[in-house]
Design a protein around this motif. Structure first.
Motif, mmCIF file in Angstrom:
data_model
loop_
_atom_site.group_PDB
_atom_site.id
_atom_site.type_symbol
_atom_site.label_atom_id
_atom_site.label_comp_id
_atom_site.label_asym_id
_atom_site.label_seq_id
_atom_site.Cartn_x
_atom_site.Cartn_y
_atom_site.Cartn_z
ATOM 1 N N ARG A 22 -29.767 20.310 -0.214
ATOM 2 C CA ARG A 22 -28.697 19.426 0.534
ATOM 3 C C ARG A 22 -28.567 18.166 -0.087
ATOM 4 N N LEU A 23 -27.199 17.567 0.041
ATOM 5 C CA LEU A 23 -26.801 16.293 -0.595
ATOM 6 C C LEU A 23 -26.655 15.200 0.482
ATOM 7 N N PRO A 24 -26.719 14.009 0.228
ATOM 8 C CA PRO A 24 -26.735 12.920 1.182
ATOM 9 C C PRO A 24 -25.232 13.084 1.782
ATOM 10 N N GLU A 25 -25.118 12.387 2.768
ATOM 11 C CA GLU A 25 -23.904 12.461 3.902
ATOM 12 C C GLU A 25 -22.807 11.788 3.001
ATOM 13 N N THR A 26 -22.957 10.938 1.806
ATOM 14 C CA THR A 26 -21.724 10.419 1.113
ATOM 15 C C THR A 26 -21.336 11.309 -0.003
ATOM 16 N N ILE A 27 -21.778 12.494 -0.184
ATOM 17 C CA ILE A 27 -21.383 13.524 -0.959
ATOM 18 C C ILE A 27 -21.113 14.702 -0.267
ATOM 19 N N LEU A 28 -19.784 15.226 -0.702
ATOM 20 C CA LEU A 28 -19.460 16.413 -0.193
ATOM 21 C C LEU A 28 -19.725 17.497 -1.101
ATOM 22 N N ALA A 29 -20.256 18.609 -0.405
ATOM 23 C CA ALA A 29 -20.647 19.591 -1.283
ATOM 24 C C ALA A 29 -19.598 20.343 -2.206
ATOM 25 N N ALA A 30 -18.261 20.221 -1.749
ATOM 26 C CA ALA A 30 -17.156 20.658 -2.395
ATOM 27 C C ALA A 30 -16.805 19.868 -3.627
ATOM 28 N N ASP A 31 -17.311 18.510 -3.455
ATOM 29 C CA ASP A 31 -16.902 17.540 -4.600
ATOM 30 C C ASP A 31 -17.994 17.845 -5.747
#
Length: 337
Positions: free
Chosen positions: A287-296
């Motif tokens: 999981r990434l932080p909410e500031t980073i979208l998985a698609a990006d």
């Protein structure tokens, strides 16, 4: 060097598997006389202590055939909300079986007897559908490759017997679970009414899944496979790959699990990674932080020659497989720094 970890479905047949495929004796499977298909089905059925098996194009087909046969229109299927049969099979339960679905929320997609019991409707309540079938997934894809053990399944089987429910296994990555637990395949045949196993993931076949069950169940499945347009002719080319995989490419799944855990260790050092699900088999979900979208994030990985899949708004999935080598693992570590 492209490092492709989108799925274990991307694997290519090995040279030895290709040789087995192109030297296989062939017939017409719809007419029942392809000897290699027949041999694969007999082999898989015996392996799991089942009476019969049916070779199909995909795990979605084998799962949907099982659900169609176990239920009647208006019945209810109990599964976890993360289940492949619910998430990734195009609404097939409602289209093919005309059945409804009760979605439990287990830990990482795993059901327990208590959870199943909560979703069993009283047959005396005319407002509710009839609970007919429980579906388990082993390993759980969206649960990060976690798996059931035989005692856990046996407890659910006991409840199903008490309540008159059928039990189906979506065993798309069942062999990944088995190489971790060391449990015998025949134990599964004693616990499930039907089993689907996939040959085109970790086992490295180009295509194909098997549905296992009692002889009469498989006779019905063969009929519905034809209805779905799933009959195929000289399918022995593909069945030969399945026989080779079952003979030679099961134990090597342990290598995929070791490499997956090494990827997990790499990810722990990355500041953009907030959480990694426990790595039990060959699936790595982080999981990434909410500031980073998985698609990006996945697009950024691609620029570094690493392919993964966005597995939610802020989750990314890697899956190790037959074609992911130690050399690629070392290179991946260098690129992720």
């Amino acid at each position: 060097m492209l490092i492709d970890l989108r799925s274990d479905t991307i694997t290519q047949p090995t040279p030895a598997m290709r040789e087995a495929m192109f030297t296989a004796p062939l017939g017409d499977d719809v007419l029942g006389d392809d000897p290699t298909v027949n041999a694969l089905e007999a082999k898989a059925a015996a392996m799991f202590g089942m009476e019969a098996a049916l070779f199909c194009a995909s795990g979605t087909m084998t799962n949907q055939l099982a659900i169609r046969i176990h239920t009647r229109p208006g019945d209810d299927v109990i599964c976890d909300y993360l289940s492949h049969v619910y998430q990734y099979e195009g609404g097939g339960i409602s289209v093919n079986a005309l059945a409804s679905v009760s979605l439990a929320h287990g830990e990482r997609g795993k059901l327990t007897p208590a959870l199943v019991r909560d979703y069993i409707y009283s047959p005396a309540d005319s407002h509710k559908p009839l609970s007919r079938l429980v579906v388990l997934e082993n390993t759980v894809n969206k649960g990060g490759g976690c798996f059931y053990t035989i005692p856990e399944i046996a407890a659910i089987r006991k409840l199903c017997d008490e309540q008159g429910l059928q039990l189906h296994l979506d065993g798309a990555r069942l062999f990944n679970a088995l190489v971790e637990t060391g449990e015998p395949t025949t134990a599964y045949g004693q616990l499930f009414d039907s089993i689907s196993i996939c040959l085109s993931k970790g086992l490295g076949c180009p295509v194909g899944s098997l549905l296992l069950g009692k002889a009469d169940f498989i006779r019905q499945a063969r009929r519905y496979r034809k209805l779905m347009g799933g009959g195929w002719r000289q399918a022995g080319f593909l069945a030969a790959a399945g026989i080779y995989a079952l003979d030679h490419q099961v134990d090597r799944l342990k290598q995929d699990h070791v490499r997956a855990r090494r990827i997990g260790a790499m990810l722990e050092r990355l500041p953009a990674v907030e959480e990694i699900l426990p790595i039990d088999t060959n699936i790595v979900i982080f999981r990434l932080p909410e500031t980073i979208l998985a698609a990006d994030y996945v697009q950024q990985l691609e620029t570094n020659g690493i392919r993964g899949i966005a597995f939610g708004k802020h989750q990314v999935r890697f899956v190790t497989h037959l074609d992911f080598t130690d050399e690629q693992l070392t290179e991946m570590e260098a690129r992720l720094k």
